[in-house]
Design a protein around this motif. Structure first.
Motif, short mmCIF file in Angstrom:
data_model
loop_
_atom_site.label_atom_id
_atom_site.label_comp_id
_atom_site.label_asym_id
_atom_site.label_seq_id
_atom_site.Cartn_x
_atom_site.Cartn_y
_atom_site.Cartn_z
N TRP A 126 26.43 -10.92 -88.62
CA TRP A 126 27.31 -10.88 -89.77
C TRP A 126 28.76 -10.81 -89.28
O TRP A 126 29.05 -10.14 -88.28
CB TRP A 126 27.04 -9.66 -90.64
N SER A 127 29.66 -11.47 -89.99
CA SER A 127 31.07 -11.44 -89.62
C SER A 127 31.94 -11.37 -90.86
O SER A 127 31.53 -11.81 -91.95
CB SER A 127 31.44 -12.69 -88.81
N ASP A 128 33.14 -10.78 -90.70
CA ASP A 128 34.16 -10.75 -91.76
C ASP A 128 33.64 -10.16 -93.06
O ASP A 128 33.72 -10.74 -94.14
CB ASP A 128 34.70 -12.16 -92.02
N GLY A 129 33.05 -8.96 -92.96
CA GLY A 129 32.70 -8.22 -94.17
C GLY A 129 31.33 -8.50 -94.74
O GLY A 129 31.06 -8.12 -95.87
N GLY A 130 30.45 -9.18 -94.04
CA GLY A 130 29.10 -9.37 -94.55
C GLY A 130 28.83 -10.81 -94.92
O GLY A 130 29.21 -11.74 -94.21
N GLY A 131 28.15 -11.01 -96.05
CA GLY A 131 27.76 -12.36 -96.44
C GLY A 131 26.42 -12.74 -95.86
O GLY A 131 25.59 -11.90 -95.51
#
Length: 241
Positions: A126-131
């Motif tokens: 996961w990168s930049d806050g999730g998703g």
């Protein structure tokens, strides 16, 4: 003629003399004789107890040979750590060190196998806050290390290790806000800026400061009169009496 008493006395004396000249011997019965070694009952032969040897198995070692194969190599089957049933999904692996290579833009992930039968692993990122996570390629059961490439400098990431077998896959804890439980299958790390980027930024800041200083000096010495900058007026002389 000897009388009957005299004959009996002579016979008793003769018998006593003969018996006194020979040692007394007692007949030993079979019950009194000790049992000879060959007569002792045979003891049951116990099988030779072999020392229990543990297999050279480390669940955190990269490219670790499976325990079943280690048991076939030696003359004696070694002992392996207990595993859960193959009819159940694997337990969660334990994520270890995440080594970051800032200049190359990649990270190396290390983990330890669970005490469960495992057929393959893969990584979730996961990168930049999730998703939606990025799923890595499947790795066989001997792997304990993998690389994550093309990571952004200054980015924040969460990585999780998933183990799978024919019964299913290990659970992944909920990842929200780039947080994960300690000592579990997931971990949080950040990519620092690349050293070359920092050097370029420092050089750029230095050049900008030098240009500003030169501009200030030029304005002060060369362009002040042209732009009509007010000069400081001298104080008027006091009237003479």
């Amino acid at each position: 003629m000897w009388g009957a008493p005299a004959l009996r006395w002579l016979l008793a004396l003769t018998l006593a003399t003969v018996l006194g000249a020979q040692p007394w011997t007692l007949e030993k019965s079979e019950e009194d004789e000790p049992l000879l070694e060959e007569d002792e009952p045979a003891q049951p032969t116990l099988p030779t107890q072999q020392t229990e040897v543990r297999c050279d198995y480390d669940r955190c070692r990269h490219l670790q040979v499976p325990c079943k194969e280690l048991q076939r190599v030696g003359p004696v089957a070694c002992l392996c750590p207990g595993l859960s049933s193959p009819a159940l999904p694997p337990e969660q692996p334990r994520l270890g060190e995440v080594q970051v290579m800032a200049e190359e833009g990649w990270a190396q992930v290390h983990w330890c196998a669970p005490f469960s039968p495992v057929d393959q692993y893969w990584l979730l990122l996961w990168s930049d806050g999730g998703g939606t996570p990025q799923k890595g390629p499947p790795l066989n059961s001997t792997f304990r290390r993998a690389e994550l490439k093309e990571l952004k400098p200054g980015g924040a990431y969460v990585v999780c290790v998933v183990a799978a077998n024919s019964a299913g896959e290990s659970l992944v804890p909920g990842v929200s806000g780039l947080s994960s439980p300690p000592f579990g299958p997931c971990g949080y790390f950040t990519m620092p800026p690349r050293p070359q980027t920092l050097l370029n930024a420092a050089v750029g800041v230095g050049i900008a400061l030098a240009l500003l200083s030169c501009s200030a000096l030029m304005w002060h010495f060369c362009l002040r009169d042209r732009w009509g900058c007010p000069r400081r007026q001298a104080a008027p002389n006091p009237p003479r009496v």
